[in-house]
Design an enzyme around this catalytic site. Structure first.
Site, PDB file in Angstrom:
ATOM      1  N   ASN A 198       0.792  -1.163  -0.082  1.00  0.00           N
ATOM      2  CA  ASN A 198       0.022  -0.049  -0.029  1.00  0.00           C
ATOM      3  C   ASN A 198       0.915   1.148   0.166  1.00  0.00           C
ATOM      4  O   ASN A 198       1.639   1.625   0.933  1.00  0.00           O
ATOM      5  CB  ASN A 198      -0.725   0.013   1.279  1.00  0.00           C
ATOM      6  CG  ASN A 198      -1.979   0.976   1.100  1.00  0.00           C
ATOM      7  OD1 ASN A 198      -1.914   1.866   0.458  1.00  0.00           O
ATOM      8  ND2 ASN A 198      -2.821   1.311   2.306  1.00  0.00           N
ATOM      9  N   ARG A 257      -2.522  -2.171  -3.477  1.00  0.00           N
ATOM     10  CA  ARG A 257      -3.894  -1.483  -3.237  1.00  0.00           C
ATOM     11  C   ARG A 257      -3.868  -0.427  -4.248  1.00  0.00           C
ATOM     12  O   ARG A 257      -2.834   0.789  -4.148  1.00  0.00           O
ATOM     13  CB  ARG A 257      -4.078  -0.979  -1.624  1.00  0.00           C
ATOM     14  CG  ARG A 257      -5.128  -0.145  -1.602  1.00  0.00           C
ATOM     15  CD  ARG A 257      -5.210   0.643  -0.278  1.00  0.00           C
ATOM     16  NE  ARG A 257      -6.406   1.120  -0.019  1.00  0.00           N
ATOM     17  CZ  ARG A 257      -6.547   2.281   0.738  1.00  0.00           C
ATOM     18  NH1 ARG A 257      -5.639   2.531   1.517  1.00  0.00           N
ATOM     19  NH2 ARG A 257      -7.686   3.076   0.862  1.00  0.00           N
ATOM     20  N   HIS A 302     -13.074   2.273  -0.147  1.00  0.00           N
ATOM     21  CA  HIS A 302     -13.305   1.214   1.015  1.00  0.00           C
ATOM     22  C   HIS A 302     -13.765   0.103   0.494  1.00  0.00           C
ATOM     23  O   HIS A 302     -14.411  -0.661   1.232  1.00  0.00           O
ATOM     24  CB  HIS A 302     -13.990   1.787   2.195  1.00  0.00           C
ATOM     25  CG  HIS A 302     -13.214   2.874   3.165  1.00  0.00           C
ATOM     26  ND1 HIS A 302     -14.216   3.979   3.740  1.00  0.00           N
ATOM     27  CD2 HIS A 302     -12.190   3.262   3.318  1.00  0.00           C
ATOM     28  CE1 HIS A 302     -13.354   4.444   4.243  1.00  0.00           C
ATOM     29  NE2 HIS A 302     -11.991   4.371   4.214  1.00  0.00           N
ATOM     30  N   ARG A 360     -12.448  14.962   7.533  1.00  0.00           N
ATOM     31  CA  ARG A 360     -13.221  15.314   6.491  1.00  0.00           C
ATOM     32  C   ARG A 360     -14.844  15.747   6.840  1.00  0.00           C
ATOM     33  O   ARG A 360     -15.296  14.835   7.775  1.00  0.00           O
ATOM     34  CB  ARG A 360     -13.231  14.390   5.528  1.00  0.00           C
ATOM     35  CG  ARG A 360     -12.086  14.241   4.841  1.00  0.00           C
ATOM     36  CD  ARG A 360     -11.952  12.970   3.921  1.00  0.00           C
ATOM     37  NE  ARG A 360     -11.082  12.194   4.209  1.00  0.00           N
ATOM     38  CZ  ARG A 360     -10.991  10.854   3.979  1.00  0.00           C
ATOM     39  NH1 ARG A 360     -11.863  10.226   3.294  1.00  0.00           N
ATOM     40  NH2 ARG A 360      -9.580  10.111   4.271  1.00  0.00           N
ATOM     41  N   GLU A 410      -8.200  -5.696   5.006  1.00  0.00           N
ATOM     42  CA  GLU A 410      -8.210  -5.246   3.691  1.00  0.00           C
ATOM     43  C   GLU A 410      -6.957  -5.877   3.032  1.00  0.00           C
ATOM     44  O   GLU A 410      -6.941  -6.364   1.832  1.00  0.00           O
ATOM     45  CB  GLU A 410      -7.995  -3.752   3.311  1.00  0.00           C
ATOM     46  CG  GLU A 410      -9.213  -3.247   3.695  1.00  0.00           C
ATOM     47  CD  GLU A 410      -8.888  -1.756   4.103  1.00  0.00           C
ATOM     48  OE1 GLU A 410      -8.781  -1.275   5.339  1.00  0.00           O
ATOM     49  OE2 GLU A 410      -9.518  -0.684   3.185  1.00  0.00           O
TER      50      GLU A 410
END
Ligand code: ADP
Length: 394
Positions: free
Chosen positions: A7, A90, A179, A240, A381
């Site tokens: 990643n 990823r 996601h 956010r 993940e």
């Protein structure tokens, strides 16, 4: 078969080495290109836990250092680099081109590059990771697993914004969702728990970490999700804002003297929990709320309220629901937030067992009589990426 999962961020590289589905070693390289970089390497079977500080000038050097550790006769787990048969990457944005993982060839790499305008902060780093791994692990298959892929099943009426269609056709403006690897992984685990094939499950998955998103899953596929063209839309997150009136952007530009770029930065980096409380870490905010801090209490109320609204909306589109799934840092660990979210939803068939919720003795935390199950499913993940890479390479 050994798989490396990568990643890549703009100045970091997270990595895991799997033997099929078992993670053997993991770590990260951080502060790449900075005066002093960090290399973390953990290999639990040999009780190795290293943190090395040195100059790591670029991603290639970082990955070569990881490889050197993996090959080390005492600390490592490889005897030669070619033991790594696949590198699973990823990749944040796959646009509309990718609805499944792919083995990366020059055409796929070009398509990932074509998605850069949609994810200018993420895809360039992911591409750097792919190019670096192709050099360092040149005998391995490189596989891209996309955050957006699971949501490519969204129907048109769900992914389109109510704009002149030319903005979609000419600029790709639509809901993509993110996601996806996490939503898919926890949905598969939930289906196992429900003893039903995923294709027969209607679920709402709530990925609540620093970034947060909800996903409506009908008959096993994603039919709506809260993040949009970018990961800014939807739930209240660490930094956010999530949903807001789009006119606020222009209003703030006009009245605060900030540029559009600065306002966008505020929405992405200085809003959400941080904007509301000055803090990002959910644990600290919970502690502050318990200690009576009004801003922290309000932030928790707002976070739970927003999630509730999405549950209501998604219940209306999934049809009879099998389960709601909480996952990621906050979803897996905050019994307080789970209780707040589920409070008052009994009339919809959602009944939390307060003791099970408190003890996190999951996966099931709903009461025996609850029509809809409430589950806590830890996400993974990296394992999902390893699985997808393994399936392609085999
Ligand atoms: P990321 O999106 O960075 O992967 P994570 O899924 O790791 O995020 O989630 C990070 C969030 O989870 C942080 O806000 C952290 O405070 C929160 N968190 C982790 N453990 C707990 C806990 N025991 N209780 C409440 N919140 C927690």
């Amino acid at each position: 078969m050994k798989i490396l999962v990568l990643n890549a961020g703009s100045s970091s590289l997270k990595y895991q080495v799997f033997e099929d589905e078992t993670m053997l070693a993991h770590g990260m390289v951080e502060q790449i290109g900075e005066p002093l970089g960090d290399l973390i390497y953990e290999y639990p079977a040999k009780n190795i836990n290293l943190k090395i500080q040195e100059v790591i000038s670029d991603h290639k050097e970082g990955l070569e250092q990881v490889l050197a550790l993996l090959l080390d006769p005492e600390k490592g787990l490889l005897s030669e680099p070619s033991e790594i048969k696949a590198v699973g990457h990823r990749v944040v944005h796959g646009g509309t081109q990718f609805s499944t993982p792919v083995i990366i060839d020059s055409k796929a790499l070009q398509a990932i590059k074509d998605c850069v305008p949609l994810a200018p902060l993420h895809n360039p780093a992911n591409i750097l990771g792919i190019e670096t791994a192709t050099q360092v692990f040149n005998q391995a298959k490189q596989v891209a697993v996309f955050d957006t892929a699971f949501h490519q099943t969204l129907p048109e009426h769900s992914y389109l914004y109510a704009l002149d269609p030319s903005y979609f056709k000419d600029y790709g403006v639509r809901r993509y969702g993110f996601h996806g690897t996490s939503h898919k992984y926890v949905a598969l685990r939930a289906a196992e728990q429900l003893l039903k094939p995923l294709e027969q499950c209607n679920l709402i998955t709530l990925h609540l970490g620093n970034g947060a998103s909800a996903c409506a899953i009908k008959n096993g596929v994603s039919v709506d999700t809260s993040m949009g063209l970018t990961p800014l839309e939807g739930l209240i997150m660490g930094t956010r804002s999530g949903d807001l009136d789009p006119a606020i952007l222009g209003f703030l530009v006009e009245h605060t003297g900030k540029s559009l770029d600065q306002v966008e930065k505020v929405l992405n980096k200085a809003s959400g929990l941080k904007g509301l409380t000055g803090k990002v870490d959910f644990r600290e905010i919970c502690e502050d709320a318990i200690a009576g801090n009004e801003a922290a209490k309000l932030a928790l109320d707002m976070t739970a309220y927003r999630i509730k609204k999405y549950i209501g909306a998604y219940l209306a589109i999934t049809g009879p629901l099998d389960a709601i799934i909480f996952t990621a840092g906050i979803g897996e660990h905050s019994s307080q937030l789970r209780a707040e979210v589920c409070k008052g939803l009994e009339h919809l068939g959602l009944e939390l067992d307060l003791t099970k919720n408190q003890n996190s003795s999951g996966p099931e935390i709903s009461s025996d009589g609850s029509k809809i199950k409430i589950l806590v499913v830890p996400t993974n993940e990296e394992l999902q990426i390893a699985r997808e890479a393994l399936a392609l390479v085999k």
